[in-house]
Design a protein around this motif. Structure first.
Motif, PDB file in Angstrom:
ATOM      1  N   LYS A  29       0.878  -1.078  -0.028  1.00 33.83           N
ATOM      2  CA  LYS A  29       0.036  -0.002  -0.052  1.00 33.83           C
ATOM      3  C   LYS A  29       0.929   1.228   0.008  1.00 33.83           C
ATOM      4  CE  LYS A  29      -2.228   3.298   2.023  1.00 33.83           C
ATOM      5  NZ  LYS A  29      -1.849   4.644   2.891  1.00 33.83           N
ATOM      6  N   GLY A  78       0.759   5.496   0.126  1.00 31.80           N
ATOM      7  CA  GLY A  78       0.019   6.457   0.658  1.00 31.80           C
ATOM      8  C   GLY A  78       0.132   7.677  -0.228  1.00 31.80           C
ATOM      9  N   VAL A 102      -1.047   7.373  11.658  1.00 30.81           N
ATOM     10  CA  VAL A 102      -0.287   6.520  10.724  1.00 30.81           C
ATOM     11  C   VAL A 102      -0.888   5.276  10.248  1.00 30.81           C
ATOM     12  CG1 VAL A 102       0.785   5.365  12.742  1.00 30.81           C
ATOM     13  CG2 VAL A 102       2.172   5.593  10.772  1.00 30.81           C
ATOM     14  N   PRO A 155       6.429  11.662  15.007  1.00 32.79           N
ATOM     15  CA  PRO A 155       7.839  12.275  15.090  1.00 32.79           C
ATOM     16  C   PRO A 155       7.730  13.808  14.439  1.00 32.79           C
ATOM     17  CG  PRO A 155       7.565  10.501  13.386  1.00 32.79           C
ATOM     18  CD  PRO A 155       6.479  10.651  14.249  1.00 32.79           C
ATOM     19  N   SER A 208      -3.771   8.342  16.677  1.00 36.72           N
ATOM     20  CA  SER A 208      -2.379   8.424  15.974  1.00 36.72           C
ATOM     21  C   SER A 208      -2.711   7.985  14.393  1.00 36.72           C
ATOM     22  CB  SER A 208      -1.350   7.133  16.543  1.00 36.72           C
ATOM     23  OG  SER A 208      -0.283   7.264  16.011  1.00 36.72           O
ATOM     24  N   VAL A 210       7.229   7.867   6.663  1.00 40.23           N
ATOM     25  CA  VAL A 210       7.682   7.774   7.724  1.00 40.23           C
ATOM     26  C   VAL A 210       8.435   6.349   7.621  1.00 40.23           C
ATOM     27  CG1 VAL A 210       7.285   9.568   9.686  1.00 40.23           C
ATOM     28  CG2 VAL A 210       5.672   7.543   9.322  1.00 40.23           C
TER      29      VAL A 210
HETATM   30  P1  ADP Z   1      -0.048   8.216   4.091  1.00 42.68           P
HETATM   31  O1  ADP Z   1      -0.400   9.118   3.226  1.00 42.68           O
HETATM   32  O2  ADP Z   1       1.115   7.135   3.819  1.00 42.68           O
HETATM   33  O3  ADP Z   1      -1.557   7.369   4.622  1.00 42.68           O
HETATM   34  P2  ADP Z   1      -0.334   9.498   6.727  1.00 42.68           P
HETATM   35  O4  ADP Z   1      -0.185  10.913   6.597  1.00 42.68           O
HETATM   36  O5  ADP Z   1      -1.678   8.840   6.768  1.00 42.68           O
HETATM   37  O6  ADP Z   1       0.381   8.598   5.508  1.00 42.68           O
HETATM   38  O7  ADP Z   1       0.215   8.587   7.843  1.00 42.68           O
HETATM   39  C1  ADP Z   1       1.761   9.061   8.172  1.00 42.68           C
HETATM   40  C2  ADP Z   1       1.962  10.077   8.938  1.00 42.68           C
HETATM   41  O8  ADP Z   1       1.358   9.700  10.501  1.00 42.68           O
HETATM   42  C3  ADP Z   1       3.066  10.401   9.326  1.00 42.68           C
HETATM   43  O9  ADP Z   1       3.826  11.470   8.450  1.00 42.68           O
HETATM   44  C4  ADP Z   1       3.277  10.825  10.920  1.00 42.68           C
HETATM   45  O10 ADP Z   1       3.112  12.369  10.979  1.00 42.68           O
HETATM   46  C5  ADP Z   1       1.947  10.593  11.327  1.00 42.68           C
HETATM   47  N1  ADP Z   1       2.116   9.768  12.537  1.00 42.68           N
HETATM   48  C6  ADP Z   1       1.192  10.177  13.741  1.00 42.68           C
HETATM   49  N2  ADP Z   1       1.468   9.183  14.822  1.00 42.68           N
HETATM   50  C7  ADP Z   1       2.582   8.544  14.224  1.00 42.68           C
HETATM   51  C8  ADP Z   1       3.446   7.500  14.833  1.00 42.68           C
HETATM   52  N3  ADP Z   1       3.108   7.219  16.092  1.00 42.68           N
HETATM   53  N4  ADP Z   1       4.244   6.914  14.199  1.00 42.68           N
HETATM   54  C9  ADP Z   1       4.469   7.409  13.011  1.00 42.68           C
HETATM   55  N5  ADP Z   1       3.940   8.178  12.257  1.00 42.68           N
HETATM   56  C10 ADP Z   1       2.751   8.825  13.105  1.00 42.68           C
END
Ligand code: ADP
Ligand code: ASP
Ligand code: MG
Length: 420
Positions: A7, A9, A214, A187, A212, A179
């Protein structure tokens, strides 16, 4: 040979250059002999752009056909990125085909903008994989029984990927993002946050549900229910790094608790700015009050999170709860118009400038004093706690939004999460 779901993002798919990199990475995995299904998100910013256009034309109104059209609209972001990835793969000499959710089909219920996946028919996908193609399936979307396009809620491509992996009994679901794994906290808020090598499924579930972002929470629920091996890793490493190194990088979501035995009591800190607090003040303290208030809220399809009721003074009490910020005005209006008159309460107050900060860890089950350490650390920073809620493996507090970053940083330090 393994069957693996990748997957990617929005940021990972954010430009043609990045899509080319994704294609090169995926082609590397097929050259290593694996069958690959890719679930991409829309290019970053695209979903917001599309939904913003709708807002310009009409404000959202509940219970209209509007939500159906929003799904029709927002789903195009993933359709575009999926087709672009298929083209990029073909340019790399890798046969590939992209499908929209309805073509697979990914069947959902008809709850537009927050649909739930009910079934996935993988026959067509298997046929293509066996013919040597990479199959790309749009994230975030499905189709209801009447043939309407639905979407799964923001961040829903994670859920599409894990659901596809579960339906196809894939060997692994790799969530590539911006990340390099799951950290002790975001972070971007705490630069000292550390990447976790592994995180237990239960902790990940709490972290996701406590805000969170992520991983979308439903993706974690799916992974738990169907025991899908799942890993969060970076799409920003050079595409040609050693495949074994890549396969072992990031954060693995584990299902066995034993592996976590040596872990810290608190594994992570989550925060959520999306809630608002409602207080019904001066309610008579008698049976049926909670039901009268929260029953009306539930009937309006509004989800309630943290709830507290104060001790009664002179037969009266205050009752407070939190809802999603999108439901804030709707809840206030509902209570003022429908509930307050029949309740005999004095007034309804609202505060949308709150946030919820949570500490999460399965070690909390077997340790005492964890919550009090949290409260001490917040008091040392002069942060007032408005509400508290706990479960076996988490403690959450509702505080003033302006102290959110301070609270997260203080707790990260207090629980030694910056120490390796
Ligand atoms: P994607 O577009 O790949 O789905 P998201 O923006 O939805 O990415 O998720 C990734 C983001 O989640 C990271 O850039 C980070 O800022 C955020 N995040 C929040 N909490 C966490 C965590 N505990 N560990 C890692 N990233 C986190
Ligand atoms: N594109 C959708 C969103 O921005 C789904 C996703 O990226 O997971 O929410
Ligand atoms: Mg996401």
């Amino acid at each position: 040979m393994a069957l693996i779901v990748h997957k990617y993002g929005g940021t990972s798919m954010g430009s043609t250059e990045r899509i080319r990199n994704v294609a090169k990475r995926v082609a590397k995995w097929t050259r290593a002999g694996h069958q690959i299904v890719v679930v991409p998100s829309a290019m970053s910013g695209e979903t917001n752009r599309l939904l913003g256009l709708a807002k310009e034309l009409a404000p959202a109104k509940p219970d209209t056909a509007y939500n159906r059209e929003l799904d029709m609209l927002a789903s195009t972001g993933e359709q575009a990125s999926s087709a672009l990835l298929a083209i990029a793969l073909q340019a790399e000499g890798q046969p590939s085909v992209s499908y929209a959710g309805w073509q697979v089909a990914i069947k959902t219920n008809d709850a537009f903008t927050k649909a739930r996946i009910e079934s996935i028919d993988d026959a067509r996908v298997r046929g293509d994989l066996d013919a040597g193609k990479v199959v790309i399936i749009t994230g975030f979307q499905g189709v209801d029984d009447s043939g309407n396009i639905t979407t799964l809620g923001r961040g829903g491509s994670d859920t599409s990927a894990v659901a596809v992996a579960a339906a196809m009994k894939a060997d692994e679901c790799l969530i590539y993002t911006d990340v390099d794994g799951v950290y002790t906290t975001d972070p971007r808020v705490v630069p000292e946050a550390r990447r976790l090598q592994t995180v237990s499924f239960e902790e990940m579930l709490e972290m996701a549900s406590m805000g969170s972002k992520v991983l979308q929470i439903r993706s974690v629920e799916f992974a738990g229910k169907y025991k899908v091996p799942m890993r969060v890793l970076s799409s920003f490493t050079p595409w040609d790094i050693d495949i074994n190194e890549e396969a072992a990088s990031g954060t693995l979501i584990t299902f066995e608790e034993d592996e976590q035995m040596e872990q810290a009591v608190v594994s992570g800190i989550a925060f959520n700015r999306d809630e608002a607090k409602i207080s019904v003040v001066g309610v008579p303290d008698k049976p049926g009050i909670a039901y009268q208030i929260l029953g009306a809220v539930a009937d309006a399809n509004i989800e309630v999170d943290v709830i507290i009721q104060n001790l009664s003074k002179d037969g009266k009490t205050d009752f407070s709860f939190t809802v999603h910020r999108n439901d804030y005005t709707k809840t206030l209006d509902l209570l003022k118009e429908k509930v307050l008159p029949s309740l005999g309460a004095v007034e309804v107050l609202g505060d949308a400038k709150i946030c919820k900060v949570s500490i999460v860890g399965i070690g909390m089950r077997s340790h005492v004093g964890v919550a009090s350490k949290m409260f001490r650390s917040l008091s040392e920073e002069g942060i007032n706690i408005q509400m508290i809620s706990t479960s076996e493996i988490k403690t959450s507090v509702v505080i003033d939004e302006k102290y959110m970053e301070l609270a997260v940083r203080a707790l990260h330090k207090a629980f030694d999460l910056d120490q390796a």
